[in-house]
Scaffold this active site. Sequence first.
Site, PDB file in Angstrom:
ATOM      1  N   ALA A  66      33.299  48.852  23.210  1.00 51.00           N
ATOM      2  CA  ALA A  66      33.754  47.461  23.111  1.00 51.00           C
ATOM      3  C   ALA A  66      33.674  46.758  24.456  1.00 51.00           C
ATOM      4  CB  ALA A  66      35.182  47.426  22.582  1.00 51.00           C
TER       5      ALA A  66
ATOM      6  N   HIS B  68      50.977  32.575  37.583  1.00 50.31           N
ATOM      7  CA  HIS B  68      49.863  31.708  37.996  1.00 50.31           C
ATOM      8  C   HIS B  68      50.207  30.220  37.852  1.00 50.31           C
ATOM      9  CE1 HIS B  68      46.508  34.605  38.482  1.00 50.31           C
ATOM     10  NE2 HIS B  68      47.155  35.320  37.564  1.00 50.31           N
TER      11      HIS B  68
ATOM     12  N   ASP C  60      44.480  28.116  14.721  1.00 55.10           N
ATOM     13  CA  ASP C  60      43.290  28.101  13.873  1.00 55.10           C
ATOM     14  C   ASP C  60      42.000  28.154  14.671  1.00 55.10           C
ATOM     15  OD1 ASP C  60      44.501  27.830  11.223  1.00 55.10           O
ATOM     16  OD2 ASP C  60      45.234  25.918  11.977  1.00 55.10           O
TER      17      ASP C  60
ATOM     18  N   ASP D 131      44.971  26.301   7.894  1.00 52.77           N
ATOM     19  CA  ASP D 131      44.055  26.508   6.776  1.00 52.77           C
ATOM     20  C   ASP D 131      44.581  27.599   5.838  1.00 52.77           C
ATOM     21  OD1 ASP D 131      43.468  28.687   8.591  1.00 52.77           O
ATOM     22  OD2 ASP D 131      41.675  29.043   7.403  1.00 52.77           O
TER      23      ASP D 131
ATOM     24  N   GLU E  36      48.734  27.770  39.347  1.00 54.50           N
ATOM     25  CA  GLU E  36      47.505  26.972  39.428  1.00 54.50           C
ATOM     26  C   GLU E  36      46.848  26.803  38.062  1.00 54.50           C
ATOM     27  OE1 GLU E  36      45.949  31.201  39.683  1.00 54.50           O
ATOM     28  OE2 GLU E  36      47.788  30.100  40.122  1.00 54.50           O
TER      29      GLU E  36
ATOM     30  N   ILE F 290      28.617  38.542  27.845  1.00 54.99           N
ATOM     31  CA  ILE F 290      28.857  37.691  29.011  1.00 54.99           C
ATOM     32  C   ILE F 290      27.562  37.541  29.809  1.00 54.99           C
ATOM     33  CG2 ILE F 290      30.030  37.589  31.263  1.00 54.99           C
ATOM     34  CD1 ILE F 290      32.485  38.866  29.858  1.00 54.99           C
TER      35      ILE F 290
ATOM     36  N   CYS G  98      49.318  36.556  42.153  1.00 52.53           N
ATOM     37  CA  CYS G  98      48.817  37.664  41.347  1.00 52.53           C
ATOM     38  C   CYS G  98      48.151  38.719  42.231  1.00 52.53           C
ATOM     39  CB  CYS G  98      47.906  37.148  40.241  1.00 52.53           C
ATOM     40  SG  CYS G  98      47.743  38.345  38.879  1.00 52.53           S
TER      41      CYS G  98
END
Length: 1295
Positions: free
Chosen positions: A307, A1260, A678, A884, A1262, A315, A1135
């Site tokens: 996976a 975070h 959704d 939906d 930002e 990507i 972070c």
Amino acid sequence: MKILRGSPALSAFRITKLLSVCQEQQLPVNDIYAEYVHFAEINASLSDVDSAKLQQLLKYGPSLAEHEPQGTLLLVTPRPGTISPWSSKATDIAHNCGLSQVVRLERGVAYYIQSGEMSDTQWQILSSLLHDRMMETVFTQLEQAEKLFSRQQPVPLKRIDILQAGRSALETANIELGLALASDEIDYLMDAFQKLGRNPTDVELYMFAQANSEHCRHKIFNADWIIDSQAQPKSLFKMIKNTYEQTPDYVLSAYKDNAAVMEGSAVGRFFASAENGSYDYHQEQAHILMKVETHNHPTAISPWPGASTGSGGEIRDEGATGRGAKPKAGLVGFSVSNLRIPGFEQPWEEDFGKPERIVSALDIMMEGPLGGAAFNNEFGRPALLGYFRTYEEKVNSHNGSELRGYHKPIMLAGGIGNIRDEHVKKGEISVGAKLIVLGGPSMNIGLGGGAASSMASGQSDADLDFASVQRDNPEMERRCQEVIDRCWQLGENNPILFIHDVGAGGLSNAMPELVSDGGRGGRFELRKILNDEPGMSPLEVWCNESQERYVLAVAPEQLPLFEEICRRERAPYAIIGEATEERHLLLNDEHFDNQPIDMPLDVLLGKTPKMLRDVTTLKASGESLERRDIDLAEAVKRIMHLPAVAEKTFLITIGDRSVTGMVSRDQMVGPWQIPVADCAVTTASLDSYYGEAMSMGERAPVALLDFAASARMAVGEALTNIASAYIQDLKRIKLSANWMSAAGHPGEDAGLYAAVKAVGEELCPALGLTIPVGKDSMSMKTRWHDQGEEREMTAPLSLVITAFARVEDVRRTVTPELSTDEDNALLLIDLGQGKNTLGGTALAQVYRLLGNKTADVRSAEQLAGFFNAIQQLIAEQKLLAYHDRSDGGLLVTLAEMAFAGHCGIEADISVFDEDILAGLFTEELGAVVQIRASDRGFVESILAEHGLADCVHYLGKAQAGDDFVIFSGNTEVYRQNRSTLRLWWAETTWQMQRLRDNPACADQEHQAKQDNQDPGLNVKLTFDISEDIAAPYILQQVRPKVAVLREQGVNSHVEMAAAFHRAGFEAIDVHMSDLLSGRIGLSQFQTLVACGGFSYGDVLGAGEGWAKSILFNERVRDQFAVFFARPDTLALGVCNGCQMMSNLRELIPGAEHWPRFVRNRSERFEARFSLVEITDSPSLFLQDMVGSRIPIAVSHGEGQVEFRNRQHLEMLESNQLVALRYVNNYGQVTENYPANPNGSVNGITAVTSLDGRATVMMPHPERVSRTVNNSWHPDEWREDGPWMRIFRNARKQLG
């Protein structure tokens, strides 16, 4: 080789789980202790100083056990002859710390086993539990790890003697090499090489097999068809292309690149100048690219890497579109067989068996989603959308009674990105252009993935199956993407002429495709390819599927520029050849002085024999749905536990959903963060309200009765999902179609043709929809032997539709969150025209039934009218909530809306009086909308204008409280507490979390869901959110410089720069390589911000490798020490930057009591929208915010504070240096999960220095500085969210 002990590798609860597995396997293991062990290959003796430095470098994670471990040693290390991603990154850190004598670092896990007497077989079983045979090996002595550093000599190529032995030699090679060549392809190759007058090499045959596999060539989709003795006029692919021929509107690129491209919005794209590193907005068209891939075969064999590399490959497809593009947001999907969670088995789950070589559905869902999420997280792409379906049953379908299910799973990975207008079309490859491999080195992994995935599971050899799975290194891919980003940001000066990703078939597929698409041939040198396993044969070097690689063509004059970019980003690259005028492939091997490849491109990619499919249509018999034994209350409970319906938090919070600072709508909805959105929505840029939306639709069980209806329903569901975003024009929506089928299974081929025709020739043209991109996987069958009997599990025909669209205004997105603030009305819009079928529904599945009549798109005209009506109502702001109708039917739709609104519902379904069960559980298309009661007449008139007058039914209203009540007229049909339904719905996620994560945390989260009084996320502000305190300084037109600092693997620097830029700073891009090389110094900056991400992939501890590369480099260390000591400076760490700066505390005045940040208590990456309180501290960044309580984005795996001793905690508290604490929804400081996502003591999540100039925090700010990027926010917030104040405070401090 030096051996250095490391920290404990397994926590107490992990050891308990491992012992429990040993018990299940009847192994007499009494105790296990595991710790990391480091092995250092050195080429010169280390001085005492360097030895101490190396020891310090490898001191990370929990404290080392003081005792000597007891027990029998099993040492798990990477496979000898390989170099792990951990090794390459740790070695990089060592070199950046000045340890040049270290050739390589590697790491293993030493398991010390205390047990009773065990046989050799039992030790083998235990060994198999402790290691992954694809990537690891097991030793019994530490010294045996010396083999990790052995050097092997290259293996020569082989020639297949067809000139002497004839066709049989090729047939033998076909089997031994796992080529999966068809008989006519063997004839083709015999003819081609006889004409060339020579024997083929194993490299040439393997390359041909990969390039011409079903996986790469899509033979079935390009085949000619005869169905029921009738020749068909079009191929499957031509029917898909018909959608583009009918509606080419807004499509800029289709069918010819790694992803499709559609027209986007004109916005300001924010990036740093190549000249001076200064960030700014660049007004341009940000076109939208889209891609959805599958990685089914590898995920069945080894779910995490399967996976993970599935997401990584998709990507790369996006980044390699045109002349370079920017991936933006991702999605994942899984279809598996029944989970059968131990102790939580469901009434419809029967164990039908499975082959040994594939893992169970439960293991796939325990590991696969983590792999996909981990890659997206580390790369820095938010995962905002997904689906999860289980199916495994013996049913009476098209081929009679047989097993249908997902032993071969579907693992779907997709997403959107952006691309510049001038880069949509690839350039021309000039003769002499340099051919480059960008990315990591070759390793002997992933061999034959294209061919292996083209076979039904069980047809290929088990060792070949394992060999065909790849390994992941997302931090490497991030570095490569940074190179691509620097290139496309140069606009017309982009040095990339042509780019492809390296996927199935490795370089053997990518390089021929690159030169062929560019109209050229290529001349290559094998030994120029970066290679971490020198013992590989030429076949293995050329054909392996090592990940995180791209192939590019760069003009010679642009090469110095490209190489400089690569060096700055520390992205490996190799110039392995050049383009030639003649369309010929020549691969030279200077080591053996021969040519493993010397063939015309036309032989490899020419007109291989075209497939002909001669098939017969079979009708599904099905059976009427026997309902006598179905009790409504029991049916609801069962359906709430069906994974397709049940809560999916365990799949969502493992994935970062805020990175980029451009996420507008993630899965989690409302103050209670319920995963029911959704669709997913992103902003087009960091300063715009234009955006992009994604949604999904799939209805695979319907295909067991009606192939075409299943395909139409997938399109319909994707539309009813994406309709919740403000798109305006239906033609703006573009679809990806991913087709999964067991080709060759009786009835499936004709069914596939019917499904493609229904969508490509009929429904999509009628709706004005285009399918410019897609993928097919045609081997969705698993075969195995059980007690001498052959068994098969065949997946249903599965079409997954992903809809993509440009969004006009992301603020208008409507969610399922119900409101009880005013008198309201709930309307059902039923597109099923009252048919209320139950075939292939969740209800049928949980009672082990199939039915005979299924849902379908009853009218394309009405479906279009529905979309247009919803868009008009969104424009008029008449919808309070929208959801939906999908899996589980109307009852589930209403329940999920009630969960999101934390309220009750009173609904009247008398419209379904004839068949209440069908009315509640039919999965015909439709939606429920909540409107103001006063708007009902207007809304119904708009729906009527769009041809939906007969589809609208008034249901009732949402109301405060816990009562979920359904009436039919005056008769109460169903009553249950919403909170009880919510817990049923959550139990699957709870059980999965208990198995996978820390069970104590899973229990705490489930317990928190039982609190019906929970007020949800809420806000308390002690300052005026609308006041811009930086405005007076911005008017002075003086922008102080902030160093936006990043290391390799950091991924949150752009949104950080944007927040500082908005506050009046000049944000400058500063890479650690700039500081180490002396290109840039810190003396020119008054502010420094260390950004989030995964520096060095978090090896050697999160942020610790980054920190040590500073601490152990004297010149850079001095720069930081001087900067922190200057009284006019500010420093912020967020972070990963927080983790890094906490390890620099010896350099930061007043920070000596700061903690380290270590692994979360859940032992899982946590992505949450958490409530924090701003405490009274000296922090200059948090001035005038004290006492405020605000939600904030949290995304980390190592955020738990760890103090060296109790006194340090007490000193930090007494000096009021804690700046932020996690609080629960009641405003109380908490250590309970998930309100405190990492388990930090006293809720600590940010600390500051004594003078307040340096502040570090794990959340975070930002990413949520704009209101529109908050997962939930009060209605009254405007453009700026409250966290914008941090950056404005910084600007104010500098005057």
